[in-house]
Each structure stands twice: as structure tokens, then as C-alpha cells.
Design an enzyme around this catalytic site. Structure first.
Site, PDB file in Angstrom:
ATOM      1  N   GLN A  71       0.961  -1.461   0.004  1.00 53.26           N
ATOM      2  CA  GLN A  71       0.162   0.363  -0.216  1.00 53.26           C
ATOM      3  C   GLN A  71       0.774   0.973   0.028  1.00 53.26           C
ATOM      4  O   GLN A  71       0.735   2.667  -0.596  1.00 53.26           O
ATOM      5  CB  GLN A  71      -0.768   0.083   1.512  1.00 53.26           C
ATOM      6  CG  GLN A  71      -2.164  -0.992   1.283  1.00 53.26           C
ATOM      7  CD  GLN A  71      -2.824  -0.710  -0.608  1.00 53.26           C
ATOM      8  OE1 GLN A  71      -3.095   0.294  -0.256  1.00 53.26           O
ATOM      9  NE2 GLN A  71      -3.272  -2.122  -0.834  1.00 53.26           N
TER      10      GLN A  71
ATOM     11  N   ASP B 173       0.232  -4.994  10.006  1.00 54.16           N
ATOM     12  CA  ASP B 173      -0.738  -4.975  10.689  1.00 54.16           C
ATOM     13  C   ASP B 173      -0.253  -5.568  12.196  1.00 54.16           C
ATOM     14  O   ASP B 173      -0.083  -5.439  13.088  1.00 54.16           O
ATOM     15  CB  ASP B 173      -1.963  -5.683  11.043  1.00 54.16           C
ATOM     16  CG  ASP B 173      -2.912  -4.816   9.626  1.00 54.16           C
ATOM     17  OD1 ASP B 173      -2.920  -3.604   9.130  1.00 54.16           O
ATOM     18  OD2 ASP B 173      -3.363  -5.698   8.359  1.00 54.16           O
ATOM     19  N   GLU B 174       0.126  -6.512  12.470  1.00 52.78           N
ATOM     20  CA  GLU B 174       1.498  -7.411  13.056  1.00 52.78           C
ATOM     21  C   GLU B 174       2.278  -6.617  14.234  1.00 52.78           C
ATOM     22  O   GLU B 174       2.265  -6.967  15.265  1.00 52.78           O
ATOM     23  CB  GLU B 174       1.039  -9.286  13.097  1.00 52.78           C
ATOM     24  CG  GLU B 174       2.317  -9.009  12.119  1.00 52.78           C
ATOM     25  CD  GLU B 174       1.997  -8.800  10.697  1.00 52.78           C
ATOM     26  OE1 GLU B 174       0.866  -8.482  10.553  1.00 52.78           O
ATOM     27  OE2 GLU B 174       2.790  -9.468  10.045  1.00 52.78           O
TER      28      GLU B 174
ATOM     29  N   HIS C  13      -6.792   0.270   7.017  1.00 54.56           N
ATOM     30  CA  HIS C  13      -7.150  -1.136   7.704  1.00 54.56           C
ATOM     31  C   HIS C  13      -7.172  -1.059   8.990  1.00 54.56           C
ATOM     32  O   HIS C  13      -6.384  -0.446   9.792  1.00 54.56           O
ATOM     33  CB  HIS C  13      -6.810  -2.199   7.379  1.00 54.56           C
ATOM     34  CG  HIS C  13      -7.025  -3.912   7.928  1.00 54.56           C
ATOM     35  ND1 HIS C  13      -8.470  -3.698   8.401  1.00 54.56           N
ATOM     36  CD2 HIS C  13      -6.882  -4.408   8.771  1.00 54.56           C
ATOM     37  CE1 HIS C  13      -8.935  -5.195   8.774  1.00 54.56           C
ATOM     38  NE2 HIS C  13      -8.244  -5.355   8.958  1.00 54.56           N
TER      39      HIS C  13
ATOM     40  N   GLY D 185      -1.660  -3.261  -3.935  1.00 55.05           N
ATOM     41  CA  GLY D 185      -2.070  -1.424  -3.813  1.00 55.05           C
ATOM     42  C   GLY D 185      -0.797  -1.754  -4.879  1.00 55.05           C
ATOM     43  O   GLY D 185      -0.498  -0.643  -5.602  1.00 55.05           O
TER      44      GLY D 185
HETATM   45  P1  NDP Z   1       3.435  -4.984   3.441  1.00 53.70           P
HETATM   46  O1  NDP Z   1       4.068  -5.974   4.157  1.00 53.70           O
HETATM   47  O2  NDP Z   1       3.721  -4.822   1.950  1.00 53.70           O
HETATM   48  O3  NDP Z   1       4.712  -3.908   4.272  1.00 53.70           O
HETATM   49  C1  NDP Z   1       5.170  -3.644   5.393  1.00 53.70           C
HETATM   50  C2  NDP Z   1       6.314  -2.535   4.832  1.00 53.70           C
HETATM   51  O4  NDP Z   1       6.172  -1.766   6.883  1.00 53.70           O
HETATM   52  C3  NDP Z   1       7.203  -2.438   4.419  1.00 53.70           C
HETATM   53  O5  NDP Z   1       8.308  -1.129   3.714  1.00 53.70           O
HETATM   54  C4  NDP Z   1       8.008  -3.002   5.575  1.00 53.70           C
HETATM   55  O6  NDP Z   1       9.914  -2.725   4.934  1.00 53.70           O
HETATM   56  C5  NDP Z   1       8.060  -2.348   6.587  1.00 53.70           C
HETATM   57  N1  NDP Z   1       7.804  -2.759   8.202  1.00 53.70           N
HETATM   58  C6  NDP Z   1       7.316  -4.091   8.122  1.00 53.70           C
HETATM   59  N2  NDP Z   1       7.768  -4.752   8.949  1.00 53.70           N
HETATM   60  C7  NDP Z   1       9.023  -3.137  10.060  1.00 53.70           C
HETATM   61  C8  NDP Z   1       8.983  -3.564  11.593  1.00 53.70           C
HETATM   62  N3  NDP Z   1       9.466  -4.210  12.109  1.00 53.70           N
HETATM   63  N4  NDP Z   1      10.043  -2.612  11.477  1.00 53.70           N
HETATM   64  C9  NDP Z   1       9.273  -1.178  10.616  1.00 53.70           C
HETATM   65  N5  NDP Z   1       9.259  -1.443   9.128  1.00 53.70           N
HETATM   66  C10 NDP Z   1       8.545  -2.020   9.035  1.00 53.70           C
HETATM   67  O7  NDP Z   1       2.580  -3.890   4.100  1.00 53.70           O
HETATM   68  P2  NDP Z   1       1.220  -3.978   3.147  1.00 53.70           P
HETATM   69  O8  NDP Z   1       0.947  -2.369   2.463  1.00 53.70           O
HETATM   70  O9  NDP Z   1       0.253  -5.459   2.387  1.00 53.70           O
HETATM   71  O10 NDP Z   1       0.103  -3.571   4.478  1.00 53.70           O
HETATM   72  C11 NDP Z   1      -0.209  -1.963   5.136  1.00 53.70           C
HETATM   73  C12 NDP Z   1      -1.468  -1.694   5.393  1.00 53.70           C
HETATM   74  O11 NDP Z   1      -2.710  -2.396   4.405  1.00 53.70           O
HETATM   75  C13 NDP Z   1      -2.580  -2.802   6.552  1.00 53.70           C
HETATM   76  O12 NDP Z   1      -2.784  -2.285   7.138  1.00 53.70           O
HETATM   77  C14 NDP Z   1      -2.900  -3.031   5.592  1.00 53.70           C
HETATM   78  O13 NDP Z   1      -4.369  -4.130   6.149  1.00 53.70           O
HETATM   79  C15 NDP Z   1      -3.533  -2.432   4.894  1.00 53.70           C
HETATM   80  N6  NDP Z   1      -3.315  -3.473   3.686  1.00 53.70           N
HETATM   81  C16 NDP Z   1      -3.430  -3.492   3.197  1.00 53.70           C
HETATM   82  C17 NDP Z   1      -4.313  -4.107   1.710  1.00 53.70           C
HETATM   83  C18 NDP Z   1      -3.040  -5.252   0.715  1.00 53.70           C
HETATM   84  O14 NDP Z   1      -3.386  -5.393  -0.527  1.00 53.70           O
HETATM   85  N7  NDP Z   1      -1.187  -5.353   0.835  1.00 53.70           N
HETATM   86  C19 NDP Z   1      -5.465  -3.737   1.271  1.00 53.70           C
HETATM   87  C20 NDP Z   1      -5.574  -2.912   1.959  1.00 53.70           C
HETATM   88  C21 NDP Z   1      -5.748  -2.563   2.761  1.00 53.70           C
HETATM   89  P3  NDP Z   1      10.918  -4.101   4.772  1.00 53.70           P
HETATM   90  O15 NDP Z   1      10.659  -4.072   3.551  1.00 53.70           O
HETATM   91  O16 NDP Z   1      11.267  -3.564   5.301  1.00 53.70           O
HETATM   92  O17 NDP Z   1      10.284  -4.909   5.669  1.00 53.70           O
END
Ligand code: NDP
Ligand code: MG
Length: 334
Positions: free
Chosen positions: A29, A84-85, A109, A135
Site C-alpha cells: 500500500q 498490521d501485526e 485497515h 497496492g
Molecule cells: P507490506 O507488508 O506490503 O509492507 C509493509 C511495510 O512495512 C514494508 O515497507 C516493510 O519494510 C515495513 N515493515 C515491516 N515490518 C517492519 C518493522 N518491524 N519495522 C519497520 N518497518 C517494517 O504491508 P501492506 O501494504 O500489505 O499493508 C499495510 C497496511 O495496509 C495494513 O494495515 C494492511 O491491512 C492494509 N491494507 C493492505 C492491503 C493489501 O492489499 N496489501 C489492502 C488494503 C489494506 P521492509 O520491506 O523493510 O520489511
């Protein structure tokens, strides 16, 4: 009662003028919403940890990613687009201490805000703008001039101004091109969890596996069972998507339609419907959220075990082989 749906003319991008938007997390996203907003003329900064491909991607896309702390400090609007987690812990450590009254705290979300893992400080409004699609589609549809429909919800401390910001944000990512439905944090969170557990992910996966296993155990070839129970599902779902159940039933043979009416209710029985209600109650009461939060506290041990077990199901082995032979389907491997 019909839902309230907003389109481009209901939203004013100038509501975001002079405001800095921090996108925290450049994942599925994050990368899409950040680029769409920037293309819409908004001032966007990125909070993304270094060391992984998502950091490099943000740089490649012309952003200068910074820590979650710094991005939060610099922003007026902070959108948490982390998994989310991990949101609860990261919010308490890196985000909350740097929010000031007047900031808007956003998400795509409602899980963490609805279940109290992300609690806004005084004077900070919460706002949800949730694209109803992954996304990469949020980005590709926008680039084509379209947009993925979205949901909007105003949470604690939210005002009419917050809503205007939300509609402008939704316009900035292309959501108002497709339509933005007004909802609440509770409705978005509960229906999203219910849908993925009962129908979209949990329900349909179990149905496919059960059908496949039944045929294989009865001595039919696994390849036949794969085509019948998994591959063909897409054709049926495409018909739903275009014209609902009626169009699917119009397109299939009368024999298939008769089998549908007479056998379907023997698969999804009163007992199944009762279990659906029970699952919904567990979502509403916070029991599911508690399970998932505790599971993560325990290092996701059962989650990882289930993932390993499921990956090796016979249908996956057969499917992998068959998909390789169908070049046009763009086969993916995890
Ligand atoms: P992703 O897993 O695709 O991306 C997560 C991002 O967070 C990455 O850039 C990752 O960086 C970073 N990240 C993960 N763990 C950590 C950590 N411990 N510390 C710092 N940064 C971290 O997430 P989504 O885009 O799928 O989801 C994001 C939100 O959007 C959620 O709330 C989800 O429910 C919501 N959503 C998602 C949809 C989807 O289709 N994916 C649809 C609608 C809503 P790194 O690359 O370094 O791990
Ligand atoms: Mg969902």
C-alpha cells in the site's frame, strides 16, 4: 438503505495544501499511495527502515526515506502502512511520542485502532482511507487514469475537517474515481476480517482442498481434481464478478445449475451458517484480535507451522507442475 458513496466532485485536493503527509512503510500500500499522492500534487515523505528492497525502491522512485520517528515529526498527516501485526509495538515506540495535537493519524485497515493497539493522543484525530484492492492495483489503475474504490471512516476526535482531509486523500490516491464508501472503523474492521476468514481466504481454500481431496481419495487423477476444483474456479468467479450469481447460472449448463441448487445447500449447511455466526461473534468481541496479537507475541509459532504444512499440500504440488505448462497464466511461486 443505500450506502453513501463519494466521487471526484465530492472531494477537494486543496484540503491537503500546505500539509505534509508521511507514509510509514513503503510496501504494497505504501508505495502505491505515496506515488499517487505525489502525482496528485501532494507533499509526501516516506518513513521506511533501510536495508531492504522497499527502502531501495523508495529511493529509486525519487523519495528520501527516513526513520519512522523523523517522518512522524515532520508530518501533519501520518499514515501507518506497516503490517498490521507490528503496528502496535512500532506505534508505541516510534510514532506516538512524536504526534502533536492537530495531527491526523491514518490507516488503511482499522484493526489496530479499533482493537485499541494504536491509541491516538489527545487532539489527534483518526481517519481510515482503505483501498479495496492490493497496492499494485492502486498504483496501476491510477496510472491508467482509473482508481481502486475505497472506504472512508472518521474515528476518535474526528471532525468535518478530518472528513474533508480524508476525501481529499482518497481523491489523491485515485479512490474517488472508483467511488468511496462511507463506513465506520468497526464496520470496516469486522467485515474485512469476516470476509477473509469465512469466504475469501479461509472458506474458499478449505472448500477447494476438500473437493480436491475427495476426488483424489476416490482414486481419480490428481491432475483432473486440480483442474476441476481449483483451476476452473477462476472462470466461475469471473462470471460472478461480471454479472453475479445469475450470470454464472445463465452461462453454465442446466445440469450444472440444477446441481448447484440441489447440492450446494448440502455443502454449506445450517451448521456451517451457525459456525459463521460464531466466527463473527469472535471477531466482534475482540477474541480473534486477541488470538492474533498473542500469537505474534509468541513468535507466531503456530502460524509458521500452519504455513509450512499448507505449502506442501498435494494440490500445491500438482498445481505448480500444471501451471508451468500453461505459459499464458503468468504462474507465480512463493
Ligand atoms: P507490506 O507488508 O506490503 O509492507 C509493509 C511495510 O512495512 C514494508 O515497507 C516493510 O519494510 C515495513 N515493515 C515491516 N515490518 C517492519 C518493522 N518491524 N519495522 C519497520 N518497518 C517494517 O504491508 P501492506 O501494504 O500489505 O499493508 C499495510 C497496511 O495496509 C495494513 O494495515 C494492511 O491491512 C492494509 N491494507 C493492505 C492491503 C493489501 O492489499 N496489501 C489492502 C488494503 C489494506 P521492509 O520491506 O523493510 O520489511
Ligand atoms: Mg481484506
Amino acid at each position: 438503505m443505500a450506502a453513501t458513496i463519494y466521487y471526484d466532485n465530492d472531494a477537494d485536493l486543496s484540503k491537503l495544501k500546505g500539509k505534509t503527509i508521511a507514509i510509514l512503510g513503503y510496501g504494497s500500500q505504501g508505495h502505491a499511495q505515496a506515488q499517487n499522492l505525489r502525482d496528485s500534487g501532494c507533499d509526501v515523505i516516506i518513513g521506511q527502515r533501510p536495508g531492504g528492497p522497499n527502502y531501495d525502491l523508495a529511493v529509486q522512485h525519487g523519495f528520501q526515506p527516513m526513520s519512522l520517528e523523523d517522518a512522524t515529526k515532520k508530518a501533519d498527516i501520518v499514515n501507518i502502512l506497516l503490517p498490521d501485526e507490528v503496528q502496535g509495538d512500532l506505534y508505541r515506540q516510534c510514532i506516538k511520542p512524536h504526534l502533536v495535537p492537530g495531527n491526523v493519524l491514518m490507516c488503511s485497515h482499522g484493526f489496530n485502532i479499533h482493537f485499541g493497539q494504536v491509541e491516538p493522543p489527545a487532539g489527534v484525530a483518526t481517519l481510515l482511507v482503505a483501498p479495496k484492492g492490493p497496492g499494485h492495483l492502486v498504483r496501476s489503475e491510477f496510472v491508467k487514469g482509473g482508481g481502486v474504490p475505497a472506504l472512508i471512516a472518521i474515528g476518535d476526535n474526528g471532525t468535518e475537517e478530518t472528513k474533508q482531509i480524508g476525501l481529499a486523500y482518497a481523491k489523491g490516491i485515485g479512490g474517488t474515481r472508483g467511488g468511496v464508501i462511507q463506513t465506520s472503523f468497526a464496520e470496516e474492521t469486522e467485515t474485512d476480517l469476516f470476509g477473509e476468514q469465512v469466504v475469501l481466504c479461509g472458506g474458499v481454500s478449505e472448500l477447494v482442498k476438500a473437493g480436491f481431496d475427495t476426488l483424489v481419495e476416490a482414486g481419480y487423477q490428481p491432475e483432473m481434481a486440480y483442474f476441476e476444483c481449483m483451476h476452473e474456479l477462476k472462470l466461475i468467479v469471473d462470471l460472478f464478478y461480471q454479472g453475479g450469481l445469475n450470470y454464472m447460472r445463465y452461462s453454465v449448463s442446466n445440469t450444472a445449475e440444477y446441481g448447484d441448487y440441489t447440492r450446494g445447500p448440502r455443502i454449506i449447511t445450517e451448521e456451517t451458517r451457525k459456525e459463521m455466526k460464531k466466527i463473527l461473534k469472535e471477531i466482534q468481541s475482540g477474541q480473534f484480535a486477541r488470538d492474533w496479537i498473542l500469537e505474534n507475541r509468541a513468535g507466531a509459532a503456530s502460524f509458521k507451522a500452519a504455513r509450512r504444512r499448507e505449502r506442501n499440500h498435494l494440490i500445491e504440488q500438482v498445481g505448480r507442475r500444471l501451471r508451468k505448462l500453461m505459459s499464458w497464466i503468468n504462474a507465480k511461486e512463493v
